[in-house]
Write a protein that holds these residues in place. Sequence first.
Motif, PDB file in Angstrom:
ATOM      1  N   PHE A 105       0.758  -1.373   0.056  1.00  0.00           N
ATOM      2  CA  PHE A 105      -0.021  -0.051  -0.064  1.00  0.00           C
ATOM      3  C   PHE A 105       0.694   1.147   0.044  1.00  0.00           C
ATOM      4  O   PHE A 105       0.538   2.203  -0.763  1.00  0.00           O
ATOM      5  CB  PHE A 105      -0.754   0.014   1.355  1.00  0.00           C
ATOM      6  CG  PHE A 105      -2.022  -1.026   1.315  1.00  0.00           C
ATOM      7  CD1 PHE A 105      -2.971  -1.116   0.465  1.00  0.00           C
ATOM      8  CD2 PHE A 105      -1.713  -2.143   2.071  1.00  0.00           C
ATOM      9  CE1 PHE A 105      -3.933  -2.029   0.343  1.00  0.00           C
ATOM     10  CE2 PHE A 105      -2.663  -3.166   1.829  1.00  0.00           C
ATOM     11  CZ  PHE A 105      -3.827  -3.107   1.264  1.00  0.00           C
ATOM     12  N   GLU A 106       2.026   1.222   0.450  1.00  0.00           N
ATOM     13  CA  GLU A 106       2.770   2.444   0.693  1.00  0.00           C
ATOM     14  C   GLU A 106       3.784   2.650  -0.438  1.00  0.00           C
ATOM     15  O   GLU A 106       3.948   3.857  -0.927  1.00  0.00           O
ATOM     16  CB  GLU A 106       3.754   2.311   2.062  1.00  0.00           C
ATOM     17  CG  GLU A 106       4.332   3.834   2.368  1.00  0.00           C
ATOM     18  CD  GLU A 106       5.606   3.731   2.018  1.00  0.00           C
ATOM     19  OE1 GLU A 106       5.955   5.161   1.903  1.00  0.00           O
ATOM     20  OE2 GLU A 106       6.212   3.050   1.625  1.00  0.00           O
ATOM     21  N   PHE A 107       4.155   1.568  -1.181  1.00  0.00           N
ATOM     22  CA  PHE A 107       5.109   1.391  -2.044  1.00  0.00           C
ATOM     23  C   PHE A 107       4.603   2.075  -3.398  1.00  0.00           C
ATOM     24  O   PHE A 107       5.083   2.971  -4.073  1.00  0.00           O
ATOM     25  CB  PHE A 107       5.836   0.126  -2.369  1.00  0.00           C
ATOM     26  CG  PHE A 107       6.593   0.221  -3.520  1.00  0.00           C
ATOM     27  CD1 PHE A 107       8.073   0.765  -3.383  1.00  0.00           C
ATOM     28  CD2 PHE A 107       6.264  -0.075  -4.990  1.00  0.00           C
ATOM     29  CE1 PHE A 107       8.878   0.867  -4.573  1.00  0.00           C
ATOM     30  CE2 PHE A 107       7.147  -0.282  -5.794  1.00  0.00           C
ATOM     31  CZ  PHE A 107       8.523   0.369  -5.793  1.00  0.00           C
ATOM     32  N   PRO A 108       3.277   1.727  -3.692  1.00  0.00           N
ATOM     33  CA  PRO A 108       2.615   2.440  -5.226  1.00  0.00           C
ATOM     34  C   PRO A 108       2.223   3.720  -4.788  1.00  0.00           C
ATOM     35  O   PRO A 108       2.071   4.408  -5.576  1.00  0.00           O
ATOM     36  CB  PRO A 108       1.595   1.542  -5.440  1.00  0.00           C
ATOM     37  CG  PRO A 108       1.857   0.236  -4.616  1.00  0.00           C
ATOM     38  CD  PRO A 108       2.609   0.670  -3.137  1.00  0.00           C
ATOM     39  N   ALA A 109       1.966   4.042  -3.432  1.00  0.00           N
ATOM     40  CA  ALA A 109       1.675   5.565  -3.224  1.00  0.00           C
ATOM     41  C   ALA A 109       2.184   6.390  -3.983  1.00  0.00           C
ATOM     42  O   ALA A 109       1.601   7.622  -4.668  1.00  0.00           O
ATOM     43  CB  ALA A 109       1.079   5.617  -1.725  1.00  0.00           C
ATOM     44  N   SER A 186      -0.436   5.840   8.589  1.00  0.00           N
ATOM     45  CA  SER A 186       0.528   6.579   8.770  1.00  0.00           C
ATOM     46  C   SER A 186       1.871   6.761   7.904  1.00  0.00           C
ATOM     47  O   SER A 186       2.384   7.770   7.788  1.00  0.00           O
ATOM     48  CB  SER A 186       0.739   6.605  10.387  1.00  0.00           C
ATOM     49  OG  SER A 186       1.286   5.518  10.648  1.00  0.00           O
ATOM     50  N   GLU A 187       2.143   5.736   7.770  1.00  0.00           N
ATOM     51  CA  GLU A 187       3.391   5.746   6.770  1.00  0.00           C
ATOM     52  C   GLU A 187       3.177   6.193   5.531  1.00  0.00           C
ATOM     53  O   GLU A 187       3.885   6.859   4.883  1.00  0.00           O
ATOM     54  CB  GLU A 187       3.733   4.140   6.640  1.00  0.00           C
ATOM     55  CG  GLU A 187       4.499   3.487   7.754  1.00  0.00           C
ATOM     56  CD  GLU A 187       6.080   4.106   7.833  1.00  0.00           C
ATOM     57  OE1 GLU A 187       6.904   3.653   7.083  1.00  0.00           O
ATOM     58  OE2 GLU A 187       6.039   4.822   8.738  1.00  0.00           O
ATOM     59  N   LEU A 241      12.016  -0.878  -6.215  1.00  0.00           N
ATOM     60  CA  LEU A 241      11.506  -2.023  -5.506  1.00  0.00           C
ATOM     61  C   LEU A 241      12.595  -3.031  -4.970  1.00  0.00           C
ATOM     62  O   LEU A 241      12.382  -3.714  -3.823  1.00  0.00           O
ATOM     63  CB  LEU A 241      10.656  -2.658  -6.450  1.00  0.00           C
ATOM     64  CG  LEU A 241       9.974  -4.117  -5.888  1.00  0.00           C
ATOM     65  CD1 LEU A 241       9.047  -3.743  -4.744  1.00  0.00           C
ATOM     66  CD2 LEU A 241       9.080  -4.565  -7.320  1.00  0.00           C
ATOM     67  N   ILE A 242      13.835  -3.220  -5.603  1.00  0.00           N
ATOM     68  CA  ILE A 242      14.598  -3.875  -5.174  1.00  0.00           C
ATOM     69  C   ILE A 242      15.435  -3.352  -3.828  1.00  0.00           C
ATOM     70  O   ILE A 242      15.724  -4.254  -2.952  1.00  0.00           O
ATOM     71  CB  ILE A 242      15.882  -3.964  -6.196  1.00  0.00           C
ATOM     72  CG1 ILE A 242      15.494  -4.675  -7.478  1.00  0.00           C
ATOM     73  CG2 ILE A 242      17.282  -4.527  -5.633  1.00  0.00           C
ATOM     74  CD1 ILE A 242      16.421  -4.786  -8.650  1.00  0.00           C
ATOM     75  N   LEU A 248      12.974  -5.247   3.647  1.00  0.00           N
ATOM     76  CA  LEU A 248      11.660  -5.655   3.764  1.00  0.00           C
ATOM     77  C   LEU A 248      11.449  -5.922   5.241  1.00  0.00           C
ATOM     78  O   LEU A 248      10.499  -5.553   5.793  1.00  0.00           O
ATOM     79  CB  LEU A 248      11.423  -6.932   3.072  1.00  0.00           C
ATOM     80  CG  LEU A 248       9.919  -7.438   3.052  1.00  0.00           C
ATOM     81  CD1 LEU A 248       9.031  -6.040   2.424  1.00  0.00           C
ATOM     82  CD2 LEU A 248       9.680  -8.578   2.482  1.00  0.00           C
ATOM     83  N   MET A 249      12.567  -6.410   5.983  1.00  0.00           N
ATOM     84  CA  MET A 249      12.391  -7.092   7.288  1.00  0.00           C
ATOM     85  C   MET A 249      12.632  -5.657   8.526  1.00  0.00           C
ATOM     86  O   MET A 249      12.571  -6.110   9.539  1.00  0.00           O
ATOM     87  CB  MET A 249      13.289  -8.111   7.486  1.00  0.00           C
ATOM     88  CG  MET A 249      12.874  -9.343   6.733  1.00  0.00           C
ATOM     89  SD  MET A 249      11.213  -9.950   6.996  1.00  0.00           S
ATOM     90  CE  MET A 249      11.757 -11.018   8.554  1.00  0.00           C
ATOM     91  N   ASN A 250      13.056  -4.685   7.842  1.00  0.00           N
ATOM     92  CA  ASN A 250      13.913  -3.582   8.794  1.00  0.00           C
ATOM     93  C   ASN A 250      12.669  -2.638   8.947  1.00  0.00           C
ATOM     94  O   ASN A 250      12.339  -1.271   8.520  1.00  0.00           O
ATOM     95  CB  ASN A 250      14.809  -2.929   8.008  1.00  0.00           C
ATOM     96  CG  ASN A 250      16.214  -3.790   8.025  1.00  0.00           C
ATOM     97  OD1 ASN A 250      16.303  -4.648   8.903  1.00  0.00           O
ATOM     98  ND2 ASN A 250      17.213  -3.091   7.428  1.00  0.00           N
ATOM     99  N   VAL A 251      11.608  -3.041   9.757  1.00  0.00           N
ATOM    100  CA  VAL A 251      10.452  -2.216  10.263  1.00  0.00           C
ATOM    101  C   VAL A 251      10.917  -1.272  11.384  1.00  0.00           C
ATOM    102  O   VAL A 251      11.718  -1.912  12.290  1.00  0.00           O
ATOM    103  CB  VAL A 251       9.194  -3.098  11.015  1.00  0.00           C
ATOM    104  CG1 VAL A 251       8.176  -1.993  11.122  1.00  0.00           C
ATOM    105  CG2 VAL A 251       8.977  -3.939   9.768  1.00  0.00           C
ATOM    106  N   GLY A 252      11.187  -0.051  11.200  1.00  0.00           N
ATOM    107  CA  GLY A 252      11.827   0.849  12.304  1.00  0.00           C
ATOM    108  C   GLY A 252      11.248   0.829  13.669  1.00  0.00           C
ATOM    109  O   GLY A 252       9.875   0.719  13.755  1.00  0.00           O
TER     110      GLY A 252
END
Length: 319
Positions: A105-109, A186-187, A241-242, A248-252
């Motif tokens: 949802f956040e990457f295409p925005a 929020s992101e 995207l790469i 991907l696993m680094n959620v702050g």
Amino acid sequence: MANAQAALGSKRPAGGAVRRNRFARDFGVNKYLYLMMVPVIAYYVVFHYAPMYGALIAFKNYTPIKGILGSDWVGLENFSDFFHSYYFWRILKNTILISVYTLLFEFPAPILLALLLNEIRSKAFRRAAQTVTYMPYFISLVVVCGIITDFTNSDGVINHLFTLFGYDGQAMLQKPGLFRPIYVLSEIWQHVGWESIIYVAALMNVDQEQYEAARMDGASRLKQMFYITLPGIMPTIAIMLILRMGNLMNVGFEKIILLYNPGTYDTADVISSFVYRKGLLEFGWSYSSAVGLFNSVINLALLITANAVSRRVNNSSLW
């Protein structure tokens, strides 16, 4: 003839000498560019490569008194304890779900925002829209989390609006099922404007003659977007995207820690927040280092996989 060729071959410089000569010539021409690279290289050496020495803690029973080298070696014991613990599947599931939701949802925005900005003909309105969307990125994360908490409290603005549609009015951040949607939304609000900059810049490089030819053929603006604009920025999208897959696993953990509470650990606790609690609050340095190293290995595998897939499918890759 053979002797002459052998004599000439013996006079040719070795491969290492050729490379050194080539570098010396290039350095003489671009010496100032090389000097500009020194601070960047120093930054990565000091803050990214040198700390790798501390990864040894994950394989030891670390105590500050003995130091890293003096602490007892325990091998994979810390990893085994983590894999067999109650927290393993919970934080792994939460990390993957929050990361995947954010990616979907956040990457295409920002891509959609850049496409919309590109279609605006009024320069004044476009600049105003860009300024409004950029502003949340420059707000302190503590302030952002404070705003989210106030707006979603039982007496908050968003909560009052939701009560009109039958919501029970309880503070939203106290409900485990609402934590992930609030985090992802929020992101998007915080990063959509800033991350759209690179796509807006990529749109500037799309050949304008293609648009003129498409208009002459009667293509609508929507078709121009799908058949000219999107393919034109597809290499940029692939690279971004790469890079996103590599993190991907680094959620702050900062935002997670500022928003979650013990009542929402089941859906909010991720690897980074778990490492923070175990390492800094409970002084489990070796255990938290093992968890962090496991997370880094997963990220590296995802980065390599995403780069290989993109190179094969889209002919765009980091290496």
